[in-house]
Design an enzyme around this catalytic site. Structure first.
Site, PDB file in Angstrom:
ATOM      1  N   LYS A 290      27.362  27.157 -21.988  1.00  0.00           N
ATOM      2  CA  LYS A 290      27.885  27.869 -20.827  1.00  0.00           C
ATOM      3  C   LYS A 290      28.980  27.052 -20.144  1.00  0.00           C
ATOM      4  CE  LYS A 290      25.272  31.586 -20.882  1.00  0.00           C
ATOM      5  NZ  LYS A 290      24.377  31.941 -19.765  1.00  0.00           N
ATOM      6  N   GLN A 350      12.184  24.417 -23.775  1.00  0.00           N
ATOM      7  CA  GLN A 350      13.111  25.412 -24.321  1.00  0.00           C
ATOM      8  C   GLN A 350      14.189  24.641 -25.070  1.00  0.00           C
ATOM      9  OE1 GLN A 350      13.561  26.692 -20.396  1.00  0.00           O
ATOM     10  NE2 GLN A 350      15.515  25.685 -20.029  1.00  0.00           N
ATOM     11  N   ASP A 385      22.451  30.366 -24.265  1.00  0.00           N
ATOM     12  CA  ASP A 385      22.437  28.965 -24.698  1.00  0.00           C
ATOM     13  C   ASP A 385      21.026  28.400 -24.804  1.00  0.00           C
ATOM     14  OD1 ASP A 385      22.134  29.211 -21.946  1.00  0.00           O
ATOM     15  OD2 ASP A 385      23.112  27.311 -21.487  1.00  0.00           O
ATOM     16  N   ASP A 420       9.746  23.162 -15.920  1.00  0.00           N
ATOM     17  CA  ASP A 420      10.627  24.306 -15.771  1.00  0.00           C
ATOM     18  C   ASP A 420       9.965  25.571 -16.334  1.00  0.00           C
ATOM     19  OD1 ASP A 420      13.433  25.127 -15.036  1.00  0.00           O
ATOM     20  OD2 ASP A 420      13.440  25.746 -17.137  1.00  0.00           O
ATOM     21  N   ASN A 421       9.952  26.610 -15.524  1.00  0.00           N
ATOM     22  CA  ASN A 421       9.457  27.925 -15.980  1.00  0.00           C
ATOM     23  C   ASN A 421       8.115  27.868 -16.716  1.00  0.00           C
ATOM     24  OD1 ASN A 421      11.580  29.534 -14.986  1.00  0.00           O
ATOM     25  ND2 ASN A 421      12.851  29.030 -16.747  1.00  0.00           N
ATOM     26  N   GLU A 449       7.422  24.760 -11.612  1.00  0.00           N
ATOM     27  CA  GLU A 449       8.575  25.487 -11.062  1.00  0.00           C
ATOM     28  C   GLU A 449       8.363  26.957 -11.411  1.00  0.00           C
ATOM     29  OE1 GLU A 449      12.635  27.386 -11.478  1.00  0.00           O
ATOM     30  OE2 GLU A 449      11.337  26.775 -13.135  1.00  0.00           O
ATOM     31  N   LYS A 559      24.830  23.012 -12.252  1.00  0.00           N
ATOM     32  CA  LYS A 559      24.172  23.166 -13.542  1.00  0.00           C
ATOM     33  C   LYS A 559      25.185  23.179 -14.685  1.00  0.00           C
ATOM     34  CE  LYS A 559      21.006  26.278 -14.147  1.00  0.00           C
ATOM     35  NZ  LYS A 559      20.256  27.557 -14.112  1.00  0.00           N
ATOM     36  N   TYR A 560      26.421  23.575 -14.384  1.00  0.00           N
ATOM     37  CA  TYR A 560      27.408  23.786 -15.452  1.00  0.00           C
ATOM     38  C   TYR A 560      28.623  22.874 -15.348  1.00  0.00           C
ATOM     39  CZ  TYR A 560      24.579  28.004 -15.460  1.00  0.00           C
ATOM     40  OH  TYR A 560      23.525  28.875 -15.470  1.00  0.00           O
TER      41      TYR A 560
END
Length: 701
Positions: A290, A350, A385, A420-421, A449, A559-560
């Protein structure tokens, strides 16, 4: 369940009826109460109990745990209720008398305070309070001139027995003196009754209650963990941005790394934070990377999202080459620990499309009908991604690999994982992973999270997550906050520890977007004062409030891309919230009441935008300090656009006040400004959101 009352049997086995005829044959139990669900004193709805004790309730070393039960009996005799805390070795560690709840509810409530980590348990005892029953009946009957001699004689016998059975010589003397006086018919009735109900007798009864028909509930588990599991102030930053350099001529960035990020740690520690949390530090995928603001196309110099983990440089067990080596990471952790900061590492299960697992273990992902691996989606959001993991194809193999990875980072000094998640993975997996790790290392903490459905958040807490993100971020009005604070401090506290993050890299609420600097101050006060766990993401202290249009995400999201911030310059110019955040964290460290979850009480205010709550804690005596009380009152205007005034109506019982001044007041110190005032039950306030939106008051004992 109805219990049959057995009658004596005749020689031939038939039960004898009143008229001599044979009735239905019944067995005669030795104890008709044996095997019944109700004991002599019924005890129901014990809390905190999770699914009948299948999961342990949560506790933190030294934090008060609110316990309650519904306890009652037949008739009108009065009850006493006690909670008992058992240490991990099974010994009795604490016994506390519960207080009655609202009239007519038969509810009882109190607190237990486990002193150290481990697997504790607790039980509730209900019992007939013989002294309270006699004292009540005697007062009523003697005042009505009914059964006077009988009541005095019963009191004398009761207290004589107490004197005989009480191990404390002084208390036994008090009981015997009262018994003798009650029995002395040469004295008048009023003096005899007064002796039996004196303050000395009542005080002795508190220490040595006269209990009968004692009934104990089952014992229920309570898992007590270290401070970091339930207390702490978190600060999040991206190591790649700390020390990153931007070439204004070429427009190119040079990434920061662990060695340059070390320079940010003293400022984080100086603000009073306990935990520095790092987003994923692993290699970032190049496939479908991204670009800025979550665009689908990345330029050759765009760093990509750290949550798109894995490339030719490695996966979850590797470090992004631009951040440094394991030696550099170890040095970063050591520097943080030197400043009394713990490092929390993101555990994001992930993968980027070019993660090594996509080649070596494609069965760990979901394959679509066309043979491609499915990328992550949260419609309408798409994460091209990222490949989510699938735990159903090879649960044993995938679980073993993740366990290896977690152990690896523990070996490099990580004791806290921000996951995360977690709600996108099976709950059984977390129960297994956290249980396995905590069996080896009880000091390891996992933060969920999980901004998701209540049932899933509750299940993750039961499965072992020590703490969780919460809905606090979106609770803004007085009514919303009151409801949520009650929920997390009492209703869900047995299984859910909320970490009140005020922002994240991709959560910038409308309240912060349009509330101005006052909104940032208000949310920081609310988070830091109401929850023992709170956190903020770098840039909050600089009032970063511009969102990507149509979203709750920061524009130019870190983040990017890299982000260079002038923290020191902003503070020098008076444009930083950092000094105020420092004050909040210093207040937290100075006041133990703020570091417990279950001691919050709401109070009334006449203004619709002014929230009032208090936190109270009794601190037991130690070898070096006497027992003391710590009480904080927070009065806060939650409307960032206005000045508010009105009246606070305090529940004085919730403040734990031993006594008031003759005029009904007590002294409070305003911890933000240092002012001191006399307050009472009703108090005027005026709070300007653009000046100081809150009073943080310490009740002087």
């Amino acid at each position: 369940m109805t219990a049959a009352i057995a009658t004596p049997a005749t020689e031939n086995g038939a039960a004898a009826t009143e008229n001599g005829a044979a009735g239905h044959q019944q067995s005669v139990p030795a104890d008709p109460q044996s095997g019944l669900r109700f004991g002599r004193i019924p005890i129901t709805n014990v809390q905190p109990v999770l699914e009948g004790g299948k999961f342990p309730a949560k506790g933190v070393r030294g934090a008060d745990v609110r316990v309650s039960a519904v306890v009652f009996r037949e008739g009108h005799d009065l009850l006493g209720v006690t909670a008992i805390l058992f240490a991990p070795d099974g010994s009795e560690a604490q016994r506390t008398r519960l207080t009655a709840g609202p009239k007519g509810t038969d509810s009882w409530v109190g607190v237990l305070t486990p002193a150290f980590e481990g697997h504790w348990s607790f039980a509730i005892e209900g019992w007939s309070d013989n002294y309270a029953t006699w004292a009540h009946n005697a007062q009523v009957k003697i005042n009505a001139d009914v059964d006077v001699d009988v009541m005095l004689a019963e009191g004398a016998e009761l207290l004589h027995g107490a004197a005989r059975d009480t191990p404390d010589e002084a208390a036994a003397g008090v009981f015997q003196h009262a018994a003798n006086t009650l029995a002395d018919d040469s004295l008048n009735v009023i003096d005899r009754l007064a002796a039996g109900t004196s303050a000395d007798v009542r005080a002795a009864v508190v220490r040595y209650p006269l209990r009968d028909l004692v009934t104990r509930s089952e014992s229920y588990p309570l898992y007590v963990e270290r401070d970091a599991a339930g207390r702490g102030a978190w600060y999040e930053f991206f190591p790649r941005s700390e020390g990153a350099r931007h070439d204004s001529q070429t427009g190119q960035w040079t990434s920061g790394n662990f060695r340059t990020a070390v320079d940010r740690l003293p400022a984080v520690a100086a603000m009073g934070f306990d935990v520095v949390y790092l987003p994923p530090i692993h290699p970032i995928g190049t496939v479908n990377r991204k670009g800025p603001n979550n665009s689908l196309t990345a330029g050759p110099a765009d760093p990509g999202s750290p949550w798109a983990i894995g490339s030719a440089d490695g996966g979850h067990d590797a470090i992004h080459p631009e951040l440094g080596t394991f030696e550099d990471f170890d040095a970063f952790v050591a520097a943080a620990n030197e400043l009394k900061l713990e490092v929390a590492l993101d555990l994001a299960l992930q993968c980027a499309p070019d993660h090594p697992w996509a080649t070596t273990n494609p069965e760990w992902f979901t394959t679509r009908i066309d043979g491609t691996i499915a990328y992550a989606e949260n419609p309408p959001k798409k994460y091209q991604d990222i490949y989510p993991l699938n735990f159903d194809n090879d649960p044993a193999g995938l679980s073993a690999e993740i366990l290896r990875i977690v152990r690896l980072w523990i070996d490099h000094g990580v004791r806290i994982f921000r996951v995360d998640n977690p709600h996108t993975k099976p709950v059984w997996f977390w129960e297994w992973l956290i249980g396995t790790i905590n069996a080896e290392r009880p000091d390891i903490v996992f933060l969920a999270e999980a901004f998701t459905r209540p049932a899933m958040m509750a299940a993750l807490g039961r499965a072992g997550f020590q703490q969780s993100y919460s809905y606090f971020t979106w609770r803004n009005t007085k009514e919303e906050l009151e409801e949520y604070l009650v929920h997390v401090s009492s209703e869900s506290a047995g299984y859910f520890r909320p970490n009140f993050f005020v922002n994240t890299p991709d959560i910038l609420t409308e309240y912060l977007q349009y509330g101005g600097p006052a909104a940032f101050k208000i949310r920081a006060i609310l988070a830091a004062m109401s929850s023992p766990l709170w956190g903020m993401y770098a840039g909050y202290e600089l009032y970063e409030h511009v969102a990507r249009p149509g979203s709750e995400e920061n524009i130019d999201n870190e983040k990017y891309e890299y982000k260079a911030r002038g923290f020191a310059a902003a503070e020098a110019q008076g444009k930083s919230l950092a000094p105020f955040v420092t004050k909040l964290n210093n207040i937290r460290r100075a006041h133990p009441a703020l570091l417990d979850l279950q001691n919050l009480s709401l109070h009334e205010s006449t203004d619709e935008a002014t929230l009032v709550f208090s936190k109270h804690k009794h601190i037991a005596a130690t070898d070096s300090e006497p027992a003391r009380k710590d009480t904080i009152i927070v009065v806060i205007n939650v409307d960032p656009h206005s000045m508010r005034e009105g009246e606070v109506n305090l529940d004085l019982d919730a403040l734990g006040l031993d006594q008031l001044s003759p005029d009904g007041t007590f002294i409070v110190e305003e911890l933000i400004t240092g002012a001191t005032w006399n307050w009472g039950k009703r108090n005027y306030f005026r709070l300007d959101a653009h000046m100081e939106p809150a009073h943080i008051l310490h009740v002087r004992s």
